[in-house]
Design a protein around this motif. Structure first.
Motif, mmCIF file in Angstrom:
data_model
loop_
_atom_site.group_PDB
_atom_site.id
_atom_site.type_symbol
_atom_site.label_atom_id
_atom_site.label_comp_id
_atom_site.label_asym_id
_atom_site.label_seq_id
_atom_site.Cartn_x
_atom_site.Cartn_y
_atom_site.Cartn_z
ATOM 1 N N GLY A 114 0.818 -1.210 0.000
ATOM 2 C CA GLY A 114 0.000 0.000 0.000
ATOM 3 C C GLY A 114 0.849 1.257 0.000
ATOM 4 N N LEU A 115 2.040 1.164 -0.625
ATOM 5 C CA LEU A 115 2.976 2.285 -0.628
ATOM 6 C C LEU A 115 3.376 2.643 -2.055
ATOM 7 N N THR A 116 3.915 3.826 -2.222
ATOM 8 C CA THR A 116 4.508 4.221 -3.493
ATOM 9 C C THR A 116 6.026 4.178 -3.358
ATOM 10 N N GLU A 117 6.711 4.361 -4.461
ATOM 11 C CA GLU A 117 8.167 4.305 -4.409
ATOM 12 C C GLU A 117 8.777 5.448 -3.603
ATOM 13 N N GLU A 118 8.003 6.454 -3.288
ATOM 14 C CA GLU A 118 8.518 7.547 -2.452
ATOM 15 C C GLU A 118 8.839 7.070 -1.036
#
Length: 358
Positions: free
Chosen positions: A102-106
């Protein structure tokens, strides 16, 4: 490193008829008790293994239960060990992994990078340029993020006192047989802490990794799964048909290989109970896999002829801008000695090879 006496000559780079460069380094082979089976150069050399430590970091992902909690197959475990080329199949796995979290690459601590291969680099520029997803350590960082989420800790996993880092250090201490928290610490290129340790200690830890050596049953199982993933998916660890993948396939998966930056490589030989570490003194990567292949032949992991064919397979050719071969790499470390009578030519003797007639 102290001075040149720590190292022995391992490889020569030829251009046409002349040696243009020489690579010196250290090779250390040990068993699970730390006994030196072979050592060329200073076995106590203190250096940074860099990405060669990733298998021990990936063990935390398995041992903690985080891998199973997020439904990660062995392909993802291999990516946690990878220093990848950011080929599409690799970045696809990393992107899917982040989605599971549930995350982005940021959320990745590593900075933006580009793929290593030209076609993939061109595609990356066409799609917006550098991304954290492309960083060669993004799989390792996904591993730390997964452990952090599973433990209910913060996502600031780069902190030395983060629970995910502490678990990794506990695992490494177990396999080193010494307190890893007391080792010198630097900062890796991906932004995470990186440890320096004696090559002899890591060779012992590699041998123990191959045997699943630990009083902790979950840790033993984690070691087995990590090594299984590394040998089942060798292309994931670097790139398609990389030297790493060629060595794993040439040995039928009996050897697990993990390269590190600045001329380092670690190999695990479970069926022989051996751990191998190699450091090229000048940090060049081009000779280390050839040296490893020669080492495998020296210790009978591969028959001599197969090992020498592997040396040629993993040694890169020296080419000009048209692709014509203009030179090559010669591994001079432990040149095999013939064991049966051969017709000795002038070139044979000038090459420094001694015939074993008696």
């Amino acid at each position: 490193m102290r001075d040149g006496t720590d190292f022995v000559e391992l490889a020569r780079i030829w251009r046409g008829p002349l040696v243009e460069s020489v690579h010196r380094g250290t090779v250390v082979v040990a068993d699970f008790e730390g006994r030196l089976v072979g050592s060329w150069g200073d076995a106590g050399l203190m250096t940074f293994p860099r990405s060669s430590l990733k298998p021990f970091q990936a063990m935390a992902l398995v041992e903690s239960g985080a891998a199973d909690a997020f439904g990660l197959s062995d392909e993802y475990i291999a990516m946690a060990c990878a220093s990848h080329d950011a080929e599409p199949f690799q970045t696809g796995l990393v992107g899917n992994w982040l989605g599971r979290l549930g995350l982005t690459e940021e959320a990745l601590v590593c900075g933006p990078a580009l793929p290593r291969r030209e076609d993939d680099m061109a595609t990356a520029f066409a799609q917006g340029g550098p991304r954290r997803l492309y960083h060669n350590c993004s799989g390792k960082h996904c591993g730390f993020l997964t452990v952090a989420k599973h433990l209910g800790a913060g996502l600031d996993y780069a902190r030395p006192d983060h629970p995910a880092q502490k678990l990794y250090l506990d695992i490494l201490s177990d396999y080193l047989g010494r307190d890893a928290t007391k080792l010198p610490v630097g900062r890796d290129g991906c932004g995470l802490p990186t440890l320096a340790l004696p090559m002899r200690d890591l060779s012992r830890a590699a041998a123990r990794l191959g045997l699943g050596y630990s009083g902790n049953a979950a840790r033993r199982a984690a070691a087995k799964r990590v090594l299984g993933a590394m040998t089942a998916y060798p292309d994931h660890l670097s790139g398609l048909d990389s030297p790493t993948a060629r060595i794993v396939r040439a040995t039928g998966g009996r050897v697990a290989v993990k390269g590190g930056a600045e001329g380092f490589v670690m190999a695990v030989v479970p069926d022989r109970g051996l751990g191998i570490t190699i450091k090229i003194a000048d940090g060049a990567a081009r000779a280390k896999y050839g040296v490893l292949a020669r080492t495998l032949g020296h210790f009978g992991v591969l028959p001599t002829a197969e090992a020498e064919a592997l040396v040629e397979s993993v040694n890169g050719q020296i080419t000009d801008s048209t692709g014509a071969v203009v030179g090559g790499t010669e591994i001079v470390f432990e040149t095999p000695v013939p064991t049966s009578e051969t017709k000795a030519t002038l070139g044979f003797w000038l090459g420094g090879v001694k015939e074993a007639f008696f």
